[in-house]
Design an enzyme around this catalytic site. Structure first.
Site, PDB file in Angstrom:
ATOM      1  N   SER A 121       3.765  -7.037  -5.516  1.00 43.99           N
ATOM      2  CA  SER A 121       2.340  -6.817  -5.256  1.00 43.99           C
ATOM      3  C   SER A 121       1.843  -5.563  -5.961  1.00 43.99           C
ATOM      4  O   SER A 121       1.989  -5.413  -7.159  1.00 43.99           O
ATOM      5  CB  SER A 121       2.094  -6.760  -3.747  1.00 43.99           C
ATOM      6  OG  SER A 121       0.715  -6.729  -3.451  1.00 43.99           O
ATOM      7  N   HIS A 122       1.256  -4.636  -5.204  1.00 41.52           N
ATOM      8  CA  HIS A 122       0.628  -3.448  -5.793  1.00 41.52           C
ATOM      9  C   HIS A 122       1.603  -2.282  -5.957  1.00 41.52           C
ATOM     10  O   HIS A 122       1.191  -1.179  -6.301  1.00 41.52           O
ATOM     11  CB  HIS A 122      -0.552  -3.008  -4.918  1.00 41.52           C
ATOM     12  CG  HIS A 122      -0.167  -2.818  -3.473  1.00 41.52           C
ATOM     13  ND1 HIS A 122       0.158  -3.859  -2.648  1.00 41.52           N
ATOM     14  CD2 HIS A 122      -0.062  -1.705  -2.718  1.00 41.52           C
ATOM     15  CE1 HIS A 122       0.450  -3.396  -1.444  1.00 41.52           C
ATOM     16  NE2 HIS A 122       0.330  -2.093  -1.463  1.00 41.52           N
ATOM     17  N   ASP A 292      -4.915  -5.920  -8.470  1.00 37.96           N
ATOM     18  CA  ASP A 292      -3.536  -5.451  -8.384  1.00 37.96           C
ATOM     19  C   ASP A 292      -2.634  -6.290  -9.285  1.00 37.96           C
ATOM     20  O   ASP A 292      -3.094  -7.171 -10.014  1.00 37.96           O
ATOM     21  CB  ASP A 292      -3.046  -5.435  -6.931  1.00 37.96           C
ATOM     22  CG  ASP A 292      -2.781  -6.828  -6.366  1.00 37.96           C
ATOM     23  OD1 ASP A 292      -3.300  -7.809  -6.922  1.00 37.96           O
ATOM     24  OD2 ASP A 292      -2.068  -6.918  -5.345  1.00 37.96           O
ATOM     25  N   ASP A 294      -0.425  -8.730  -8.998  1.00 39.40           N
ATOM     26  CA  ASP A 294      -0.309 -10.188  -8.926  1.00 39.40           C
ATOM     27  C   ASP A 294      -1.641 -10.884  -8.675  1.00 39.40           C
ATOM     28  O   ASP A 294      -1.690 -12.104  -8.511  1.00 39.40           O
ATOM     29  CB  ASP A 294       0.714 -10.596  -7.867  1.00 39.40           C
ATOM     30  CG  ASP A 294       0.303 -10.200  -6.453  1.00 39.40           C
ATOM     31  OD1 ASP A 294      -0.258  -9.104  -6.284  1.00 39.40           O
ATOM     32  OD2 ASP A 294       0.538 -10.991  -5.523  1.00 39.40           O
ATOM     33  N   ASP A 296      -4.006 -10.759  -6.200  1.00 41.63           N
ATOM     34  CA  ASP A 296      -4.576 -11.190  -4.922  1.00 41.63           C
ATOM     35  C   ASP A 296      -5.451 -10.120  -4.267  1.00 41.63           C
ATOM     36  O   ASP A 296      -6.198 -10.418  -3.341  1.00 41.63           O
ATOM     37  CB  ASP A 296      -3.494 -11.679  -3.957  1.00 41.63           C
ATOM     38  CG  ASP A 296      -2.440 -10.634  -3.617  1.00 41.63           C
ATOM     39  OD1 ASP A 296      -2.491  -9.523  -4.187  1.00 41.63           O
ATOM     40  OD2 ASP A 296      -1.558 -10.940  -2.787  1.00 41.63           O
ATOM     41  N   ARG A 297      -5.387  -8.887  -4.759  1.00 41.40           N
ATOM     42  CA  ARG A 297      -6.222  -7.808  -4.207  1.00 41.40           C
ATOM     43  C   ARG A 297      -7.232  -7.350  -5.256  1.00 41.40           C
ATOM     44  O   ARG A 297      -6.994  -7.471  -6.459  1.00 41.40           O
ATOM     45  CB  ARG A 297      -5.368  -6.613  -3.775  1.00 41.40           C
ATOM     46  CG  ARG A 297      -4.348  -6.927  -2.694  1.00 41.40           C
ATOM     47  CD  ARG A 297      -3.429  -5.734  -2.494  1.00 41.40           C
ATOM     48  NE  ARG A 297      -2.241  -6.088  -1.746  1.00 41.40           N
ATOM     49  CZ  ARG A 297      -1.970  -5.689  -0.509  1.00 41.40           C
ATOM     50  NH1 ARG A 297      -2.828  -4.912   0.121  1.00 41.40           N
ATOM     51  NH2 ARG A 297      -0.864  -6.048   0.098  1.00 41.40           N
ATOM     52  N   THR A 361      -1.582  -8.530  10.557  1.00 39.72           N
ATOM     53  CA  THR A 361      -1.642  -8.392   9.105  1.00 39.72           C
ATOM     54  C   THR A 361      -0.680  -9.386   8.462  1.00 39.72           C
ATOM     55  O   THR A 361       0.450  -9.537   8.898  1.00 39.72           O
ATOM     56  CB  THR A 361      -1.266  -6.963   8.698  1.00 39.72           C
ATOM     57  OG1 THR A 361      -2.227  -6.058   9.265  1.00 39.72           O
ATOM     58  CG2 THR A 361      -1.260  -6.797   7.190  1.00 39.72           C
ATOM     59  N   SER A 382      -6.940  -4.139   3.432  1.00 34.44           N
ATOM     60  CA  SER A 382      -6.141  -3.673   2.290  1.00 34.44           C
ATOM     61  C   SER A 382      -6.557  -4.367   0.995  1.00 34.44           C
ATOM     62  O   SER A 382      -5.714  -4.742   0.186  1.00 34.44           O
ATOM     63  CB  SER A 382      -4.655  -3.898   2.567  1.00 34.44           C
ATOM     64  OG  SER A 382      -4.408  -5.255   2.928  1.00 34.44           O
ATOM     65  N   LYS A 393      -4.950 -14.798  -0.496  1.00 36.56           N
ATOM     66  CA  LYS A 393      -6.089 -13.966  -0.875  1.00 36.56           C
ATOM     67  C   LYS A 393      -6.239 -14.041  -2.391  1.00 36.56           C
ATOM     68  O   LYS A 393      -5.263 -14.271  -3.098  1.00 36.56           O
ATOM     69  CB  LYS A 393      -5.910 -12.531  -0.381  1.00 36.56           C
ATOM     70  CG  LYS A 393      -4.571 -11.873  -0.620  1.00 36.56           C
ATOM     71  CD  LYS A 393      -4.542 -10.531   0.087  1.00 36.56           C
ATOM     72  CE  LYS A 393      -3.189  -9.826  -0.068  1.00 36.56           C
ATOM     73  NZ  LYS A 393      -2.160 -10.332   0.858  1.00 36.56           N
TER      74      LYS A 393
END
Length: 566
Positions: A121-122, A292, A294, A296-297, A361, A382, A393
């Site tokens: 992720s991030h 981010d 991947d 999703d954010r 979460t 987040s 997301k």
């Protein structure tokens, strides 16, 4: 010339006791995967073994990565082990790249059994960074607790894994590759697909691309700046926002996926996307966004660096879903938010007369709600937002929703946010992260906090900070009962609710795995528009002071302040 079938090899191994997936996949320092014998193989075998044998034999799975260091090696291992374990077909993004939303999209499109996403992720990349493996199930969403628990149990007792070490694939060549394996009746098939195309086709069915294109390239062009942070989103940004929707090529920056993300944290917030923030402060661009690693954010910025809090973004999207053709056609059934996310969306839901589901979460909790038709839009504080078009997301989807709203409302980002606050009130909100805490210390801080706030006498407490007086109304340790299947998830954070609607939340996170992160959230509601332009830290200072006093986190850890403030 006859080609001999590729042998399937069984390798003896020993289990590790630390391969428990978190709320959004399994992450460790890359050095752990590289240095510990069979560490990756053990986990991949545990994932594959968690799929019932009847479902696994001959099935289709999707594989993608965010392009970070070790992804190419790991992709090869996944392919070799999938073949050996009876998977019939793998669909993989070109060069191994697929965003997390794209993996979810393809799983659903081709009705795959599931997918493996190689991402942390991030978190940072490179040899000194982090690596992760995430398993998504047949609905396209993250594996639910029952599945991740099964994976963990298998990982603790694993004795062997199956692999085809001689199998090699060309990730750069779009098309089908077939392999004959020993003792297998059917060839093993690998399909390398365009990383963007299937996901782009889905977006075309959701949005009015002509409206967005007019906004980005018409006579009253909105100048945008999009930062892909050298993660997987670069090809998606260039193909969709620039090629398809007409944004100038120089609107997109940091669009080449790099194994170390250019030495930066691929985390779209004010701390790590500082380059975007500085560019937006110049006033040339009216809309900015970052993604981010991947995809999703996301983070949204307006002209002059105006920051849109993720919880506000979720509420504003909810209030303006009619600007998106998909929702005009499908309607809105309900909203979901993680418990720490601000209650801004609750005000919108009340006005729209739809339910809000408050979950732990982790996107897997939303997926169940969406599968049952209860929920149309979900989000987390987040920087994650998504809808029932997928079971993940989706950062680029959220950006396109924002552009759709701006096109319809003909307002700036800042004007849109202020209009929302005037109508619904402003939820001042912040999060303090204390990263890298010694796990035992963090555990006892939370244990003592829970003991303190759940005493009966605590609900009669009043806290005076300066001219502010806060009266405790309710406290609890959050637990969630899934309305779909009745599953109970306990100990998801400590909550203190005050009589004026303010909240303090304490929550542990182990996704950083270098120690433990303790997060403190503070939220305060203000209805009066004349008080909507204050700095969040000034408004929330008294609540933070209460939180620090109750937790004694500085005294217990020796810290002088949080690692990150969001």
């Amino acid at each position: 010339m006859e080609v001999n079938p590729i042998p399937v090899v069984t390798v003896q191994t020993v289990p590790y006791d630390d391969q428990k997936p978190g709320s959004n996949g399994f992450r460790k320092p890359t050095a752990v995967f590289e240095s510990k014998r069979n560490y990756l193989q053990n986990f991949i075998q545990s994932v594959l073994s968690s799929i019932d044998l009847r479902d696994r034999q001959g099935c289709t799975m999707v594989v993608g990565s965010d392009g970070r260091y070790f992804s190419k090696t790991a992709t090869e291992v996944v392919v070799q082990m999938a073949a050996a374990n009876g998977i019939g077909r793998l669909v993989i993004g070109q060069n191994g790249l697929l965003s997390t939303p794209a993996v979810s999209c393809i799983i659903r499109k081709i009705k795959a059994t599931g997918g493996i996403i190689l991402t942390a992720s991030h978190n940072p990349g490179g040899p000194g960074g982090d690596f992760g493996v995430k398993f998504n199930v047949a609905n396209g969403g993250p594996a639910p607790d029952a599945v991740t628990d099964k994976i963990y149990q298998i990982s603790k007792t694993i004795e062997e894994y199956a692999i085809c070490p001689d199998l090699r694939i060309d990730l750069s060549r779009v098309g089908r590759q077939e392999f004959d394996l020993e003792n297998k009746f059917k060839p093993f098939r690998v399909e390398i697909v365009d990383s963007v195309e299937v996901y782009l086709n889905l977006l075309r069915t959701i949005f009015d691309f002509n409206s967005i294109k007019s906004l980005l390239s018409g006579p009253s062009q909105l100048k945008i700046r999009i930062d892909a942070m050298n993660g997987v989103m670069g090809p998606y940004v260039r193909r969709i926002l620039c090629d398809e929707l007409g944004a100038p090529a120089n609107s997109a920056v940091n669009c080449v996926p790099l194994e170390d993300f250019g030495g930066q944290y691929p985390d779209p917030n004010l701390t790590y996307a500082s380059g975007l923030l500085e560019a937006m402060k110049g006033g040339e661009h009216g809309f900015g966004a970052a993604f981010d690693a991947d995809g999703d954010r996301y983070m949204i910025l307006g002209q002059n660096g105006f920051f849109v809090n993720p919880s506000d973004s979720l509420a504003i999207i909810a209030a303006n879903l009619s600007c998106v053709p998909y929702f005009r056609q499908m309607g809105v059934r309900g909203f979901g938010r993680s418990m720490p996310t601000s209650t801004a969306i609750d005000k919108v839901a009340k006005a729209m007369k739809v339910p809000v589901y408050e979950t732990p979460t982790g996107w897997k909790y939303f997926a169940n709600l969406m599968d049952s038709g209860r929920c149309s839009l979900c989000g987390e504080e987040s920087f994650g937002t998504g809808s029932d078009h997928l079971r993940e997301k989706d950062g680029l989807w959220a950006v396109l929703v924002w552009l759709s709203i701006l096109a319809a409302r003909k307002q700036s980002v800042e004007e849109l946010v202020h209009d929302h606050w005037t109508k619904f009130g402003r939820h001042y909100y912040c999060r303090f992260d204390y990263d890298g805490l010694e796990p035992r210390t963090a555990f006892f801080i939370m244990k003592e906090l829970e003991s303190t706030i759940t005493e009966k006498t605590f609900t009669t407490q009043q806290f005076a900070v300066g001219s502010h007086m806060y009266s405790v109304e309710k406290t609890d340790s959050f637990e969630y009962v899934d309305p779909v299947d009745g599953t109970v998830t306990k100990k998801q954070g400590l909550r203190i609710s005050f009589a004026d609607g303010s909240r303090i939340i304490f929550k542990l996170s182990t996704s950083g795995y270098v120690g433990t992160t303790l997060r403190i959230y503070a939220e305060s509601y203000e209805k009066d528009p004349s008080k909507h332009n204050k700095e969040p830290q000034a408004v929330l200072g008294p609540l933070i002071a209460i939180a620090l006093k109750l937790s004694q986190i500085h005294e217990r850890t020796g810290r002088k302040g949080p690692t990150v403030i969001t």
